[in-house]
Motif scaffolding. Structure first.
Motif, PDB file in Angstrom:
ATOM      1  N   SER A 194       6.122  94.713 -36.169  1.00  6.28           N
ATOM      2  CA  SER A 194       5.773  94.788 -34.752  1.00  6.28           C
ATOM      3  C   SER A 194       4.403  95.422 -34.523  1.00  6.28           C
ATOM      4  O   SER A 194       3.688  95.042 -33.595  1.00  6.28           O
ATOM      5  CB  SER A 194       6.851  95.574 -33.994  1.00  6.28           C
ATOM      6  N   PHE A 195       4.011  96.398 -35.375  1.00  6.32           N
ATOM      7  CA  PHE A 195       2.722  97.051 -35.159  1.00  6.32           C
ATOM      8  C   PHE A 195       1.568  96.091 -35.428  1.00  6.32           C
ATOM      9  O   PHE A 195       0.517  96.179 -34.792  1.00  6.32           O
ATOM     10  CB  PHE A 195       2.594  98.310 -36.031  1.00  6.32           C
ATOM     11  N   THR A 196       1.758  95.142 -36.360  1.00  8.01           N
ATOM     12  CA  THR A 196       0.708  94.140 -36.611  1.00  8.01           C
ATOM     13  C   THR A 196       0.571  93.213 -35.406  1.00  8.01           C
ATOM     14  O   THR A 196      -0.550  92.893 -34.970  1.00  8.01           O
ATOM     15  CB  THR A 196       1.039  93.321 -37.865  1.00  8.01           C
ATOM     16  N   ILE A 197       1.691  92.783 -34.853  1.00 10.36           N
ATOM     17  CA  ILE A 197       1.657  91.905 -33.685  1.00 10.36           C
ATOM     18  C   ILE A 197       1.023  92.622 -32.503  1.00 10.36           C
ATOM     19  O   ILE A 197       0.182  92.058 -31.788  1.00 10.36           O
ATOM     20  CB  ILE A 197       3.089  91.436 -33.335  1.00 10.36           C
ATOM     21  N   GLN A 198       1.406  93.881 -32.289  1.00  7.62           N
ATOM     22  CA  GLN A 198       0.851  94.653 -31.180  1.00  7.62           C
ATOM     23  C   GLN A 198      -0.657  94.837 -31.342  1.00  7.62           C
ATOM     24  O   GLN A 198      -1.430  94.698 -30.383  1.00  7.62           O
ATOM     25  CB  GLN A 198       1.537  96.018 -31.109  1.00  7.62           C
ATOM     26  N   SER A 199      -1.100  95.147 -32.572  1.00  9.55           N
ATOM     27  CA  SER A 199      -2.533  95.344 -32.817  1.00  9.55           C
ATOM     28  C   SER A 199      -3.309  94.061 -32.579  1.00  9.55           C
ATOM     29  O   SER A 199      -4.398  94.077 -31.982  1.00  9.55           O
ATOM     30  CB  SER A 199      -2.748  95.828 -34.255  1.00  9.55           C
ATOM     31  N   LEU A 200      -2.766  92.936 -33.025  1.00  5.63           N
ATOM     32  CA  LEU A 200      -3.444  91.650 -32.837  1.00  5.63           C
ATOM     33  C   LEU A 200      -3.505  91.286 -31.356  1.00  5.63           C
ATOM     34  O   LEU A 200      -4.550  90.805 -30.868  1.00  5.63           O
ATOM     35  CB  LEU A 200      -2.715  90.565 -33.629  1.00  5.63           C
ATOM     36  N   ALA A 201      -2.408  91.547 -30.627  1.00  2.50           N
ATOM     37  CA  ALA A 201      -2.395  91.249 -29.196  1.00  2.50           C
ATOM     38  C   ALA A 201      -3.408  92.115 -28.453  1.00  2.50           C
ATOM     39  O   ALA A 201      -4.139  91.624 -27.564  1.00  2.50           O
ATOM     40  CB  ALA A 201      -0.989  91.463 -28.633  1.00  2.50           C
ATOM     41  N   ASN A 202      -3.504  93.408 -28.817  1.00  2.00           N
ATOM     42  CA  ASN A 202      -4.480  94.293 -28.172  1.00  2.00           C
ATOM     43  C   ASN A 202      -5.909  93.833 -28.436  1.00  2.00           C
ATOM     44  O   ASN A 202      -6.766  93.867 -27.543  1.00  2.00           O
ATOM     45  CB  ASN A 202      -4.289  95.724 -28.671  1.00  2.00           C
ATOM     46  N   MET A 203      -6.180  93.404 -29.652  1.00  2.00           N
ATOM     47  CA  MET A 203      -7.525  92.944 -29.983  1.00  2.00           C
ATOM     48  C   MET A 203      -7.878  91.681 -29.197  1.00  2.00           C
ATOM     49  O   MET A 203      -8.997  91.545 -28.678  1.00  2.00           O
ATOM     50  CB  MET A 203      -7.625  92.670 -31.483  1.00  2.00           C
ATOM     51  N   MET A 204      -6.918  90.759 -29.093  1.00  3.64           N
ATOM     52  CA  MET A 204      -7.174  89.523 -28.350  1.00  3.64           C
ATOM     53  C   MET A 204      -7.392  89.819 -26.866  1.00  3.64           C
ATOM     54  O   MET A 204      -8.239  89.186 -26.213  1.00  3.64           O
ATOM     55  CB  MET A 204      -5.996  88.558 -28.529  1.00  3.64           C
ATOM     56  N   GLU A 205      -6.659  90.785 -26.312  1.00  2.91           N
ATOM     57  CA  GLU A 205      -6.841  91.170 -24.910  1.00  2.91           C
ATOM     58  C   GLU A 205      -8.247  91.711 -24.674  1.00  2.91           C
ATOM     59  O   GLU A 205      -8.888  91.407 -23.655  1.00  2.91           O
ATOM     60  CB  GLU A 205      -5.796  92.222 -24.524  1.00  2.91           C
ATOM     61  N   ARG A 206      -8.751  92.548 -25.624  1.00  5.08           N
ATOM     62  CA  ARG A 206     -10.101  93.099 -25.474  1.00  5.08           C
ATOM     63  C   ARG A 206     -11.159  92.022 -25.521  1.00  5.08           C
ATOM     64  O   ARG A 206     -12.259  92.177 -24.976  1.00  5.08           O
ATOM     65  CB  ARG A 206     -10.367  94.137 -26.571  1.00  5.08           C
ATOM     66  N   MET A 207     -10.841  90.904 -26.172  1.00  2.00           N
ATOM     67  CA  MET A 207     -11.784  89.786 -26.251  1.00  2.00           C
ATOM     68  C   MET A 207     -11.590  88.780 -25.127  1.00  2.00           C
ATOM     69  O   MET A 207     -12.196  87.711 -25.125  1.00  2.00           O
ATOM     70  CB  MET A 207     -11.638  89.081 -27.611  1.00  2.00           C
TER      71      MET A 207
END
Length: 354
Positions: free
Chosen positions: A56-69
């Motif tokens: 879940s932490f990998t998915i959350q990190s990827l989602a946060n990065m995509m949101e910032r972009m």
């Protein structure tokens, strides 16, 4: 047995060689030190060897990065088999300047099978105080593999840890000022004999009494007035001063591998040594006769012929090895004998079991 012989040969050669070492190799200059950096990041571009959907932490990190972009995505619809969460570590060397580069180590923290072929995305690296000192990014070099097909697989080296040579750029320098009045040397091992030798050698090289032992592990050197303008050149001269280090009376034993390393100054008192083995074999057989079972047990006892030998006082380490080899001991036997001699109070030196 080959390992044991090589170790003993190294000890014997070291005993006869009186080599000099530089002060820089046995000390650390107070104020000049590395700083550990750490960061959390994502590795992308993996060929299906990334973290599973349960990370879940990998998915959350990827989602946060995509949101910032500026990309809005749903975490429930994301697949991360080509992405892995990693911890990035590095050592910030002393005197490192802004813009210079350093190596980083990338380690998987999820259930990724391999980081081979992956690229680390921009990852800030901070110290324990939270200050960011460097930023890492680049292609990962693993030097291993993890391949599988139809239930069979092969793993080489450690594919979940990789490096990025020159993968981090230093963004901020560690601020510290050297005390140009004194040079403080902290010795890596507490050996007062080495401190005395180093103090005398430094005073001889400087031509005056500038070095003094300030603690059992520290030498403080007062920089002469004429050398303050050439502070670092004077420091280099001090660190290049050579001494003949005092040997430690120490025996190191690794019971897992049967490795023994003994210092040249290890001494023993007069002691009698006898070492033998007792082997007991128990064998049971079952005989069947007219549907009646009979169990018979045979017990065999074999005792090796042990030799009692006298090892004289003040024996050198080479003579000790020859004496024990004459009994025909193995490395495992040697470990037991040394431990017994130490327990008897006849071995003068530190015995360490690792």
């Amino acid at each position: 047995m080959k390992r044991f012989i090589l170790v003993l040969l190294a000890v014997l050669f070291a005993q006869n060689a009186h080599s000099l070492v530089k002060v820089r190799d046995i000390t650390n200059v107070e104020g000049i030190r590395d700083n550990q950096l750490i960061g959390y990041g994502l590795v992308v571009g993996l060929n299906g060897t990334g973290d599973k959907s349960g990370s879940s932490f990998t998915i959350q990190s990827l989602a946060n990065m995509m949101e910032r972009m500026g990309v809005s995505v749903s975490k429930d619809s994301m697949k991360v088999k080509n992405v892995a969460a990693v911890m990035v570590t590095a050592r910030l060397m002393p005197f490192a300047r802004t813009g210079s580069r350093m190596d980083v180590i990338v380690s998987s923290v999820g259930d990724s099978k391999s980081l081979e072929g992956g690229t680390l995305l921009m990852t800030p690296l901070s110290a324990s105080n939270g200050t960011v000192y460097a930023v890492a990014q680049g292609a990962i070099s693993v030097g291993g593999m993890n391949v599988s097909s139809s239930g069979a697989g092969a793993v080489k080296n450690h594919p979940t840890v990789g490096t990025i040579p020159n993968g981090a750029i230093i963004e901020q320098e560690v601020q510290f000022e050297m005390d140009r009045k004194n040079i403080v040397l902290n010795f890596k091992e507490n050996n007062l004999a080495n401190l005395v030798k180093a103090r005398n050698a430094i005073n001889t090289a400087a031509g005056t009494a500038v070095a003094d032992i300030s603690s059992p592990s520290t030498i403080t050197i007062t920089v002469p007035e004429a050398q303050k303008a050439n502070y670092f050149a004077f420091m280099d001269k001090v660190l290049n001063t050579e001494i003949e280090p005092a040997d430690l009376a120490r025996v190191i034993i690794d019971e897992r591998t049967g490795t023994i390393v003994m210092g040249a100054d290890v001494r023993i008192n007069t002691v009698a040594v006898s070492h033998g083995g007792l082997t007991i074999t128990i064998k049971s057989t079952v005989e069947t006769e007219q549907e009646k079972k009979t169990e018979q047990t045979a017990i065999g006892v074999k005792e090796e012929n042990a030799q009692l030998m006298i090892i004289p006082e003040a024996l050198s380490i080479s003579d000790l090895v020859k004496a024990l080899n004459s009994v025909g001991v193995t490395p495992r036997d040697m470990i037991s004998i040394l431990q017994a001699i130490k327990a008897a109070g006849a071995l003068h030196g530190e015995l360490q079991v690792i």
